[in-house]
Design an enzyme around this catalytic site. Structure first.
Site, PDB file in Angstrom:
ATOM      1  N   CYS B  80      24.042  74.450  76.739  1.00 49.90           N
ATOM      2  CA  CYS B  80      24.743  75.596  76.158  1.00 49.90           C
ATOM      3  C   CYS B  80      23.978  76.902  76.430  1.00 49.90           C
ATOM      4  CB  CYS B  80      25.006  75.365  74.669  1.00 49.90           C
ATOM      5  SG  CYS B  80      26.302  76.466  74.029  1.00 49.90           S
ATOM      6  N   HIS B 192      27.845  70.411  74.732  1.00 48.41           N
ATOM      7  CA  HIS B 192      26.707  69.813  74.021  1.00 48.41           C
ATOM      8  C   HIS B 192      26.744  68.290  74.170  1.00 48.41           C
ATOM      9  CE1 HIS B 192      25.139  73.320  71.758  1.00 48.41           C
ATOM     10  NE2 HIS B 192      26.386  73.758  71.856  1.00 48.41           N
ATOM     11  N   GLU B 194      24.598  66.232  73.242  1.00 47.48           N
ATOM     12  CA  GLU B 194      24.029  65.631  72.033  1.00 47.48           C
ATOM     13  C   GLU B 194      25.048  65.548  70.905  1.00 47.48           C
ATOM     14  OE1 GLU B 194      23.669  68.719  72.883  1.00 47.48           O
ATOM     15  OE2 GLU B 194      23.278  70.042  71.192  1.00 47.48           O
TER      16      GLU B 194
END
Lengths: 258, 212
Positions: B80, B192, B194
């Site tokens: 990001c 993202h 994650e």
């Protein structure tokens, strides 16, 4: 195009109990925050929102250990709200494990705060919540802390929030909170009139998947939040999403991995 | 070992929790960390404004560490804001300088009625054809696997890079904009991983596979 989001919200107290509320009054304890976020995360939430409902009232922040713990049990994008009173408190929530922070708008000063936070975190991580009541005469914006009516109109607050660099707006109908009688659909025409640029999420009243279907089909509404519906019914974020998909709403495709 | 760049506004705990779930060890990068290409990697996490991130990296003298490690062939991954910092400049903060590890400029997403900015939520990502990454330098198969899957985005800006650095894209305002960018040992994710469920975790596990 970005998918519409189904977002479970957990209301917690200082000890990490999860509550449901009715018109913003705590009503029933439904478990612990670890249990609640883990279940909803496993059940396919597109995002999770956790609010400490007593933090601002008691002038305290959410403990970093609490946010850490929530993060540990949650692999979905996480928004944390409650108690934010400065730029640094917002930053500390992100540092403790949040991906976005949310702030209820209780006065003009909050607009200044939103602008400070967004210049540090970037707009995309700053959510503002507008709380309003509806009666037969229309809607009134409320400051849930002071119990006062807000002097500005909804349109004006939205315009000012966008100018302050907010990334997303949650419109919470307090009159609907905990009712499970459906979202405040009467707000929808007004949203189209204001021409909001940032994503809008609706909160208050979700009771069954049809309630989500009724609002998510509207262009400005990018997501809808539910608390009691996930605590008291057989529905999960995944089952709600599947019904939304069946109704032609573009929702996340989780794919074969999960 | 993964060395995470400590940008105070970034969601480091969030990235760290995901790495722990996939059994990848990490610690914070410091200016004195000894890095070995091949066994170490640097991760620049997301969340924050471009100038805040750029200033923080410079203050701690981490920009030199990151550039030197890149020159030696060390793996550098940005997520990001971290992905945007791989470029040299951003419309978000014209006076600030990024790392300049990839050519291009960070631009604001065009506003559209149907495609709101900030662009927040899940959306599919698709491979650019042909894939600009040569076999062997990057785990290309993971991009084929990711093709068409919904991943989680949260951004107002995107990386406008030359075609040879566009690996995967997303649709916005009737354009295909870069979602994954890179070259050799430099890789940036605008979304993202994650926060993107099991497909995102698998992506990170694959990218960092040899540096555990």
């Amino acid at each position: 195009m970005i998918r519409k989001r189904i977002i479970p919200v957990a209301l917690i107290d200082q000890g990490g109990r999860t509550l449901t509320s009715q018109q913003f009054c705590p009503w029933r304890t439904v478990g612990t925050v670890a249990q609640s976020v883990q279940l909803n995360s496993l059940r396919g939430a597109d995002e999770l929102v956790v609010y400490d409902i007593a933090a601002s009232r008691n002038n305290r922040l959410i403990a970093p250990e609490m946010i850490n713990k929530i993060r540990k049990f949650c692999d979905a994008p996480l928004t944390i709200g409650g108690g934010i009173c400065s730029k640094d408190s917002a930053k500390s929530y992100i540092q403790s494990g949040a991906d976005k922070v949310s702030k209820s708008i209780c006065g003009d000063h909050d607009l200044t705060l939103i602008s400070k936070i967004s210049s540090m975190l970037g707009s995309q991580s700053v959510v503002a919540q507008i709380n309003y009541m509806r009666d037969e005469t229309g809607i009134t914006i409320v400051d849930y802390l002071g119990g006062r009516k807000f002097k500005w109109s909804l349109n004006r607050i939205i315009i000012e929030l966008e100018r302050s660099g907010v990334g997303e707006i949650i419109l919470c109908c307090v009159s609907k909170d905990g009712s499970q009688s459906g979202f405040d659909e009467a707000i929808l025409p007004q949203l189209n009139d204001v021409k909001i640029g940032v994503p809008v999420l609706l909160m208050g009243g979700a009771g069954n998947p049809g309630d989500f279907v009724n609002v998510l089909g509207n262009a400005p509404v990018q997501g809808a939040l539910g608390s009691s519906v996930f605590a008291f019914s057989e529905h999960t974020p995944r089952s709600v999403r599947s019904i939304c998909r069946g109704a032609g709403i573009k929702v996340r495709d989780v794919g074969p991995h999960r | 070992m993964i060395h995470i760049v400590n940008i105070p506004s970034a969601n480091i705990v969030s990235v760290g929790a995901c790495l722990r779930r996939i059994n990848i060890r990490w610690e914070l990068l410091t200016a004195t960390t000894e890095l070995v290409p091949g066994s170490d990697a640097i991760l620049i996490p997301g969340v924050g404004a471009f100038d805040v991130g750029a200033t923080e990296i410079e203050c701690e003298n981490l920009d030199m560490v990151i550039r030197q490690f890149a020159t030696k062939g060390g793996l550098i991954v940005g997520i990001c804001l971290g992905c945007q910092l791989l470029l040299g400049s951003s419309e978000e903060a014209p006076a600030s300088t990024g790392l300049g590890l990839l050519p291009g400029v960070v631009r604001r997403l065009p506003d559209e009625i149907e495609d709101r900015v900030p662009r927040i939520g899940w959306a599919p990502t698709h491979c650019f054809v042909p894939c600009p990454i040569s076999d062997g330098t990057m785990p290309r198969a993971i991009f084929d696997e990711l093709n068409g899957h919904d991943v989680y985005f949260c951004h107002s800006y995107y990386c406008d890079v030359p075609d040879e650095h566009k690996i995967m894209g997303f649709r916005h305002a009737e354009k295909k904009l870069p979602a994954v960018i890179g070259r050799d040992n430099i890789l940036g994710f605008q979304f993202h991983p994650e926060l993107s469920g099991s497909v995102g975790s698998r992506l990170l596990a694959c990218v960092f596979g040899e540096t555990r």
